[in-house]
Motif scaffolding. Sequence first.
Motif, short mmCIF file in Angstrom:
data_model
loop_
_atom_site.label_atom_id
_atom_site.label_comp_id
_atom_site.label_asym_id
_atom_site.label_seq_id
_atom_site.Cartn_x
_atom_site.Cartn_y
_atom_site.Cartn_z
N ALA A 8 0.83 -1.20 0.00
CA ALA A 8 0.00 0.00 0.00
C ALA A 8 0.87 1.25 0.00
CB ALA A 8 -0.93 -0.01 1.21
N ALA A 9 1.99 1.20 0.73
CA ALA A 9 2.92 2.33 0.75
C ALA A 9 3.54 2.54 -0.63
CB ALA A 9 4.01 2.10 1.79
N GLY A 10 3.91 1.45 -1.29
CA GLY A 10 4.45 1.55 -2.63
C GLY A 10 3.44 2.12 -3.61
N ALA A 11 2.17 1.71 -3.46
CA ALA A 11 1.11 2.22 -4.32
C ALA A 11 0.88 3.71 -4.10
CB ALA A 11 -0.18 1.44 -4.08
N LEU A 12 0.95 4.15 -2.83
CA LEU A 12 0.82 5.58 -2.55
C LEU A 12 1.97 6.36 -3.17
CD1 LEU A 12 -0.52 7.98 -1.16
CD2 LEU A 12 0.74 7.39 0.93
N ASN A 13 3.18 5.82 -3.08
CA ASN A 13 4.34 6.45 -3.70
C ASN A 13 4.14 6.59 -5.21
OD1 ASN A 13 7.82 6.33 -3.77
ND2 ASN A 13 6.72 7.29 -2.08
N ARG A 14 3.62 5.52 -5.80
CA ARG A 14 3.35 5.52 -7.24
C ARG A 14 2.33 6.60 -7.61
NH1 ARG A 14 6.18 4.41 -11.17
NH2 ARG A 14 5.49 6.51 -11.69
N LYS A 15 1.30 6.73 -6.76
CA LYS A 15 0.25 7.73 -7.00
C LYS A 15 0.81 9.14 -6.92
CE LYS A 15 -4.39 9.07 -5.42
NZ LYS A 15 -5.47 8.76 -4.45
N ILE A 16 1.68 9.38 -5.94
CA ILE A 16 2.30 10.70 -5.81
C ILE A 16 3.14 11.02 -7.04
CG2 ILE A 16 3.97 12.07 -4.49
CD1 ILE A 16 3.11 10.40 -2.01
N ILE A 17 3.94 10.07 -7.48
CA ILE A 17 4.79 10.26 -8.65
C ILE A 17 3.96 10.52 -9.89
CG2 ILE A 17 6.42 9.10 -10.20
CD1 ILE A 17 7.49 7.67 -7.63
N ASP A 18 2.90 9.74 -10.10
CA ASP A 18 2.03 9.93 -11.26
C ASP A 18 1.38 11.31 -11.24
OD1 ASP A 18 2.62 7.41 -12.20
OD2 ASP A 18 0.81 6.48 -11.42
N SER A 19 1.01 11.78 -10.06
CA SER A 19 0.40 13.11 -9.95
C SER A 19 1.40 14.20 -10.33
CB SER A 19 -0.10 13.34 -8.52
OG SER A 19 -1.12 12.42 -8.19
N LEU A 20 2.65 14.05 -9.89
CA LEU A 20 3.68 15.04 -10.24
C LEU A 20 3.93 15.07 -11.74
CD1 LEU A 20 6.20 14.28 -7.34
CD2 LEU A 20 4.84 16.37 -7.61
N VAL A 21 3.97 13.89 -12.34
CA VAL A 21 4.24 13.79 -13.78
C VAL A 21 3.06 14.32 -14.60
CG1 VAL A 21 4.67 12.18 -15.67
CG2 VAL A 21 5.91 11.93 -13.53
N LYS A 22 1.86 14.14 -14.09
CA LYS A 22 0.67 14.66 -14.78
C LYS A 22 0.71 16.18 -14.84
CE LYS A 22 -4.38 14.31 -14.91
NZ LYS A 22 -5.58 13.72 -14.25
N ILE A 23 1.17 16.79 -13.76
CA ILE A 23 1.31 18.25 -13.72
C ILE A 23 2.45 18.71 -14.62
CG2 ILE A 23 1.86 20.22 -12.23
CD1 ILE A 23 0.55 18.60 -9.92
N ASN A 24 3.57 17.96 -14.56
CA ASN A 24 4.76 18.32 -15.34
C ASN A 24 5.44 17.05 -15.83
OD1 ASN A 24 7.14 19.29 -16.42
ND2 ASN A 24 8.03 19.87 -14.45
#
Length: 370
Positions: free
Chosen positions: A225-241
């Motif tokens: 679950a922690a890895g999935a949250l990390n993945r979600k954060i990274i995807d959100s950053l990349v979506k913005i930039n």
Amino acid sequence: MKIKTFFALFIALIAITRTNAQAKNYIVHTVAFYNFENLFDTINDPKIIDEEWLPSGAQNWTSVKYHQKLENLSRVLSEIGTTENPNSPVLIGGAEIENRGVLEDLIKQPKLAVSDYGIVHYDSPDHRGIDVALLYQKKHFKVTSSINIPLIIYKKQMNASAVRKNAADDISDDKSEVELNSERVFTRDQLLVTGFLDGEEINIIVNHWPSRSGGEKKSSPFREAAGALNRKIIDSLVKINPNAKILTMGDLNDGSYNRSVKVALGAKLKKTELQEPGDIYNPFEQMAKEGNASLFYRDAGDIFDQIMVSQQLVNPDYSSFRYWKAGIYNKPYMIQTTGQYKGYPLRHSMNEVGFSDHFPVYIYLIKQTK
């Protein structure tokens, strides 16, 4: 005559090429992560479980011991990466930190004070009060935003009785706190800090994923679950930039080969596997394959402490900051030299104030200036 002229021009061209190659200069910055292992002050905080780390507690944690711990940690932090870069790390992720106050005491130590570190820290819901934080050199890094992102996990993901029954299987002192009257398992937030490193935007995520209390397999869903949250954060950053430069670091309580890292986060072993902007390269996977370790348990070494980088930091164009190489900082003075735990990290005992049960890890970022 023409042949001589051509040969002379050829020699001159080689000389110019060599001169230009030699003239290349690089800025080198070190980025580090260190689990400080129980960096507690000596003051009782009624909001957390810190009684063990008081002068009257089980560890007999006195002011003298506390300041020795600060001195020990500051020595390590000031030296990480100095074989390639005389400056101490510009960015330091930390874990097992009781509060902001202990970090303020740490950065005032003479070996660190000269580097003028700033602090990004939030109190987490962990019942023992141990948090993650980021230290940064103010002259090189300017914080523009920060947020602590909670990891919401529930005891139904693992049998709560197994947590209590098999707690001895844990790999460290760290324990995931299960609230028996609630569905929530309280653990550390993930810290996201964005800022400019010498003018270039960098995003840093600092982690301390749930422990192996209850056994590795039964507790794995928490770290996945922690890895999935990390993945979600990274995807959100990349979506913005899509060109976002991202570092994710921490004590993951899993190796680079575990599902939390390989599947949930999706970290890659090889740079050539990076295809999309949000893909993550983990240099510590190859280091683990070669037998390196950042901690030991029951005579087995592993690398739980990892720093990973996004695709944009692996691009071979060095006109802006890029990943160069990684390492584990494990100098002889940080290693137990006698007894049952010979070769392990030199940690605190009742007879000696050590460093940590983990070795710190680090990477270099480089940028060509000419």
